[in-house]
Design an enzyme around this catalytic site. Sequence first.
Site, PDB file in Angstrom:
ATOM      1  CG  HIS A 138      94.140  -9.526 -94.990  1.00 53.10           C
ATOM      2  ND1 HIS A 138      94.909 -10.650 -94.750  1.00 53.10           N
ATOM      3  CD2 HIS A 138      92.879  -9.979 -95.238  1.00 53.10           C
ATOM      4  CE1 HIS A 138      94.128 -11.735 -94.828  1.00 53.10           C
ATOM      5  NE2 HIS A 138      92.904 -11.351 -95.136  1.00 53.10           N
ATOM      6  CD  GLU A 145      81.139 -12.728 -93.954  1.00 47.01           C
ATOM      7  OE1 GLU A 145      80.562 -12.886 -95.046  1.00 47.01           O
ATOM      8  OE2 GLU A 145      80.684 -13.140 -92.871  1.00 47.01           O
ATOM      9  CG  ASP A 146      85.178  -8.314 -93.188  1.00 47.82           C
ATOM     10  OD1 ASP A 146      84.272  -8.926 -92.601  1.00 47.82           O
ATOM     11  OD2 ASP A 146      86.355  -8.697 -93.222  1.00 47.82           O
ATOM     12  CG  ASP A 175     112.609 -40.475 -87.143  1.00 46.04           C
ATOM     13  OD1 ASP A 175     112.631 -39.877 -86.052  1.00 46.04           O
ATOM     14  OD2 ASP A 175     111.677 -41.199 -87.505  1.00 46.04           O
TER      15      ASP A 175
HETATM   16 MN    MN Z   1      90.911 -12.369 -95.176  1.00 48.26          MN
END
Ligand code: MN
Length: 721
Positions: free
Chosen positions: A48, A76-77, A260
């Site tokens: 990721h 964070e992880d 349009d």
């Molecule tokens: Mn991420």
Amino acid sequence: MIEQADLVKQIQLYNPDLNPEVIHDAYQYAVKMHGDQTRASGEPYYTHPVAVASILAEMHMDAATIVTALLHDTLEDTEATFDDLKARFGEEVAALVNGVSKLTRIKSHTVERKQAENFRKLVLAMSEDIRVLLVKLADRLHNLRTLHHIENPEKRSRISRETIEIYAPLAERIGLHQIKEELEDLSFEYLNPEAREGITNRLSFLRQEGGAIVKNIIKELTKTLKAEGVESAVTGREKTRYSIWRKMQRKNVAFEQLSDLMAFRVVVETVDECYHALGIIHSQYPTVPGRFKDYISTPKPNGYRSIHTTVIGPEGQRIEIQIRTVDMHEEAALGVAAHWAYKDGTTKAHIKEIKKYRWLRELLDIIDQEQKPEEFLENTKLELFQDQVYVFSPKGDLTELPNGSTPIDFAYAVHSAVGDRCVGAKINSRIAPLNTKLNNGDQVEIITAKNQNPSPTWERFVVTGKARSRIRRYVRQQQRGEYVTLGKAMLQKLFQQEGYDFAEKAVQGVATQFRVETIEDVFNGVGSGNIVARDVFKAIFPAHKTTTVKKPTDAEVAQQVAQAKQGTGSTPLLIKGLIPGMAVHFARCCHPLPGDRIVGIVVTGKGVTIHTIDCDTLENFADTPERWIDVSWDDGPNSAESHVGRIEVTIANVAGALGTISTVIGKNGGNITNLKITSRSLDFWDMMIDVYVNDTKHLHNIIAALRATPEISSVDRARGR
Ligand code: MN
């Protein structure tokens, strides 16, 4: 899966000076830290951040941004800390990763339309550095691209809604149109798959019929205009599925009614050419009635200028055409700024916004064109919305407050009653002082109590007008109550002195003479010092011979003081008993303490000031006896309150003497609040010390203890002067 070497190659295409080691290091670190974590797809987690880095490489971002992308989920992880990142990748990258993590932590439970704008501003304000926002957008884009792996439909639609309401508009605002459209399209797929498919089918049907329709129309339009002598730059495209859907919803029309689906833009040099081009187009193609708008002669309120028309175009399709000059085109691009101007935007604020926005656009243009974006991105800070702070309620509602706001400001912003009843606050679930400055993204919970009232001390730290005016109003009301009680007491005393029974009716009768209406107004006037008590008395009894008040002799002053000392004046006014919450101040000249004999003096606009009976200042009030109030200390529950006692000390100028003083005072339960050296000679220092004590006895204990200290040559309680 993108390999390390691919990523490096991708960056080197636009940044040949890249040091591959930097990418290598970050890549390896991400792989190591994320360990055996996996994505919903089952792939290793590190794929990721690598994919996010690759999106940013497509945008030709600088090395620090790419490294940040690789590390963006480590804080964070994983076990990684800010200091780890700082030590290994430097301060800049650590700060950027920290910024992205802060954005990740913002949790929006529900994103209603009206909240969305505040969320966007919160994200902008928290981004601080534009690269943080760019990484966050790339992160969001990759998460959306892989959203189909997430099985929980609620989670999918929450992420999609958040994307469409917050991140897609942000991408657009900073000029990332492609990312904005992809974010919208992907979200659309989860939010309303049926609608999206329907539009897809209809569009592909049209395409089959028309072939390379957009290209053909551009060619045709350019040719037609040129044949009539107008040089133009024509651009055009099919509208995105999401924008078509939005229009169908907004206008409540069916797909077939949309005129349009394709929009074309004709950019020319001058205003004359705009109208000339319009004439050519209208004479060449059938116009669709009711679709012509001239925003050149009548610009939109936000300044937008252009001519809009819809015609049955060269390929037999209804097409929307916008005609404008190069200048107007540039302005229109800036016009987006109008959407994020302050809601009640004064012209000044508006211009400020536009300036900021222009700066941002220029920056992005630079990123777009530069081979080496490094130099331009370095130390570039986002200054957007730094004068605002956005905080959450426990329910997840966002409130916008001025920078420096406190929980009290928040409480009043929620509701005046919440502010009035506030007794405490929790910030991010922790009890915090009411004067704590709030930070972006804080969750604030206000603790209220039924019988609580606003505290006048709040006024010192609140920053919002609403909070300040509510507090002031309360204090004024409170004060009026005190003044009314005080004024009444003063008049009663005066009547008694002069030998009359007090009659409220009589006072009411003379109210108009003092330009007030009610008897309360008279009392208030007397209590606050705006009306002289004796004047009221004279108005009621004009014939009464009052002892002429003149400057008293020294003997008279002495007598006044003596009288007060003996407490032989008229009925004592027990302030705390008679007038709860009355504005009482302790005189700074004599610092009265419980245990001292005291007297109260009515001071205009301030309430009552308490002096010790032997304070020299009292002489100033000898000729206004109605201002004197006999008071005594209330032995009630408030007696444990601390008071300031002032002492004068002379110490020998030896090392450690000051320390000794504070130790002695501290040991005896006193608390030094102020210390001032009043004179300094070679051998001795004179100083004045203010100490928090309970009463005179307490102060005398401290003085005795100080006298027993060898370094101290003299100690005395300070007297009024
Ligand atoms: Mn991420």
